[in-house]
Design a protein around this motif. Structure first.
Motif, mmCIF file in Angstrom:
data_model
loop_
_atom_site.group_PDB
_atom_site.id
_atom_site.type_symbol
_atom_site.label_atom_id
_atom_site.label_comp_id
_atom_site.label_asym_id
_atom_site.label_seq_id
_atom_site.Cartn_x
_atom_site.Cartn_y
_atom_site.Cartn_z
ATOM 1 N N SER A 9 0.856 -1.168 -0.016
ATOM 2 C CA SER A 9 -0.154 -0.070 -0.012
ATOM 3 C C SER A 9 0.738 1.349 -0.110
ATOM 4 O O SER A 9 2.113 1.284 0.282
ATOM 5 N N THR A 10 0.351 2.319 -0.257
ATOM 6 C CA THR A 10 1.174 3.801 -0.206
ATOM 7 C C THR A 10 1.221 4.054 1.190
ATOM 8 O O THR A 10 1.927 5.107 1.548
ATOM 9 N N THR A 11 0.565 3.298 2.296
ATOM 10 C CA THR A 11 0.708 3.792 3.698
ATOM 11 C C THR A 11 1.035 2.624 4.314
ATOM 12 O O THR A 11 0.284 1.551 4.173
ATOM 13 N N PHE A 12 2.195 2.422 5.159
ATOM 14 C CA PHE A 12 2.473 1.159 5.985
ATOM 15 C C PHE A 12 1.295 0.901 6.975
ATOM 16 O O PHE A 12 1.202 -0.289 7.236
ATOM 17 N N GLU A 13 0.705 1.932 7.387
ATOM 18 C CA GLU A 13 -0.243 1.554 8.350
ATOM 19 C C GLU A 13 -1.371 0.531 8.039
ATOM 20 O O GLU A 13 -1.787 -0.248 8.631
ATOM 21 N N ALA A 14 -1.702 0.685 6.602
ATOM 22 C CA ALA A 14 -2.730 -0.239 6.221
ATOM 23 C C ALA A 14 -2.162 -1.460 6.090
ATOM 24 O O ALA A 14 -3.031 -2.493 5.879
ATOM 25 N N MET A 15 -0.936 -1.480 5.923
ATOM 26 C CA MET A 15 -0.186 -3.031 6.068
ATOM 27 C C MET A 15 -0.069 -3.670 7.372
ATOM 28 O O MET A 15 -0.409 -4.760 7.556
ATOM 29 N N VAL A 16 0.418 -3.102 8.390
ATOM 30 C CA VAL A 16 0.778 -3.514 9.709
ATOM 31 C C VAL A 16 -0.415 -3.271 10.897
ATOM 32 O O VAL A 16 -0.306 -4.169 11.588
ATOM 33 N N ASN A 17 -1.220 -2.461 10.466
ATOM 34 C CA ASN A 17 -2.494 -2.404 11.642
ATOM 35 C C ASN A 17 -3.034 -3.796 11.628
ATOM 36 O O ASN A 17 -3.371 -4.201 12.753
ATOM 37 N N PRO A 18 -3.559 -4.335 10.402
ATOM 38 C CA PRO A 18 -4.232 -5.482 10.679
ATOM 39 C C PRO A 18 -3.675 -6.545 10.966
ATOM 40 O O PRO A 18 -4.176 -7.571 11.804
ATOM 41 N N LEU A 19 -2.276 -6.625 10.691
ATOM 42 C CA LEU A 19 -1.468 -7.607 11.499
ATOM 43 C C LEU A 19 -1.413 -7.470 12.861
ATOM 44 O O LEU A 19 -1.614 -8.529 13.509
ATOM 45 N N ALA A 20 -1.446 -6.232 13.294
ATOM 46 C CA ALA A 20 -1.117 -6.076 14.760
ATOM 47 C C ALA A 20 -2.466 -6.701 15.515
ATOM 48 O O ALA A 20 -2.375 -7.282 16.615
ATOM 49 N N ALA A 21 -3.478 -6.378 14.758
ATOM 50 C CA ALA A 21 -4.990 -6.647 15.394
ATOM 51 C C ALA A 21 -5.314 -7.981 15.488
ATOM 52 O O ALA A 21 -5.545 -8.570 16.256
ATOM 53 N N ALA A 22 -4.688 -9.059 14.263
ATOM 54 C CA ALA A 22 -4.622 -10.138 14.181
ATOM 55 C C ALA A 22 -3.948 -10.813 15.320
ATOM 56 O O ALA A 22 -4.286 -11.788 15.949
ATOM 57 N N CYS A 23 -2.771 -10.570 15.480
ATOM 58 C CA CYS A 23 -1.644 -10.827 16.597
ATOM 59 C C CYS A 23 -2.448 -10.847 17.894
ATOM 60 O O CYS A 23 -2.344 -11.789 18.869
ATOM 61 N N SER A 24 -2.914 -9.676 18.014
ATOM 62 C CA SER A 24 -3.603 -9.362 19.469
ATOM 63 C C SER A 24 -4.956 -10.291 19.657
ATOM 64 O O SER A 24 -5.033 -10.800 20.737
ATOM 65 N N ALA A 25 -5.417 -10.773 18.399
ATOM 66 C CA ALA A 25 -6.508 -11.726 18.484
ATOM 67 C C ALA A 25 -6.107 -13.094 18.477
ATOM 68 O O ALA A 25 -6.857 -14.055 18.524
ATOM 69 N N GLY A 26 -4.772 -13.438 18.317
ATOM 70 C CA GLY A 26 -4.277 -14.600 18.748
ATOM 71 C C GLY A 26 -3.728 -15.524 17.361
ATOM 72 O O GLY A 26 -3.209 -16.492 17.381
ATOM 73 N N PHE A 27 -3.738 -14.696 16.123
ATOM 74 C CA PHE A 27 -3.108 -15.241 14.880
ATOM 75 C C PHE A 27 -2.027 -14.420 14.708
ATOM 76 O O PHE A 27 -1.719 -13.415 14.276
ATOM 77 N N VAL A 28 -0.858 -15.278 15.242
ATOM 78 C CA VAL A 28 0.468 -14.662 14.979
ATOM 79 C C VAL A 28 1.220 -15.659 13.630
ATOM 80 O O VAL A 28 1.524 -16.775 14.177
#
Length: 154
Positions: A9-28
């Protein structure tokens, strides 16, 4: 083994925020696979570094693969990318993140997630554009929702 498949994406937040949310929910994830192109190469590089740091915070280790398109609208290459990383999983638990990227990339990712039986098809919803450009940890929990479409559309 857990694989995260996404688009740049043109913004890194769009790429890493979903990953951080998934890790927080247990998908690492153990693998982070991202589709890039020349125009967003720097942003993707920054996102990869942050993705590795996020997974490290959850006690994991991330193997990263960046694949690059020669042309942003090379639909055949985009479909091939998702077919390869979602469709040939074996013992891999696969999550497709449809949040970042161009809309046509997200549409292809969404279709591939369901066509190739991904375990998760994630989308990170922000309830206000006031949070665009902010890192996941800086967004109030009430303003963000990680949606797994495999649960919403069984």
């Amino acid at each position: 083994m857990r694989r995260w498949v996404t688009c740049g994406s043109t913004t890194f937040e769009a790429m890493v925020n979903p990953l951080a949310a998934a890790c927080s929910a247990g998908f690492v994830p153990d693998e982070y696979v991202v589709l890039s192109n020349d125009e967003i190469e720097g942003t993707v590089g920054r996102a990869v570094t942050l993705a590795e740091a996020i997974v490290d915070e959850y006690g994991g280790s991330l193997e990263t693969t960046v694949e690059s398109l020669d042309a942003e609208r090379d639909f055949e290459a985009i479909v091939s990318y998702f077919r390869e990383h979602v469709g040939t999983t074996g013992d891999v638990e696969v999550a497709v993140d449809v949040t970042p990227g161009r809309k046509f990339m997200s549409a292809i990712a969404f279709q591939a997630g369901f066509q190739y039986d991904a375990d998760h098809v994630f989308y990170l919803f922000l309830d206000s554009d006031a949070y665009y450009g902010r890192i996941y940890d800086d967004i109030p929990a009430t303003a963000v929702d990680l949606i797994d479409f495999t649960e919403a559309l069984p």
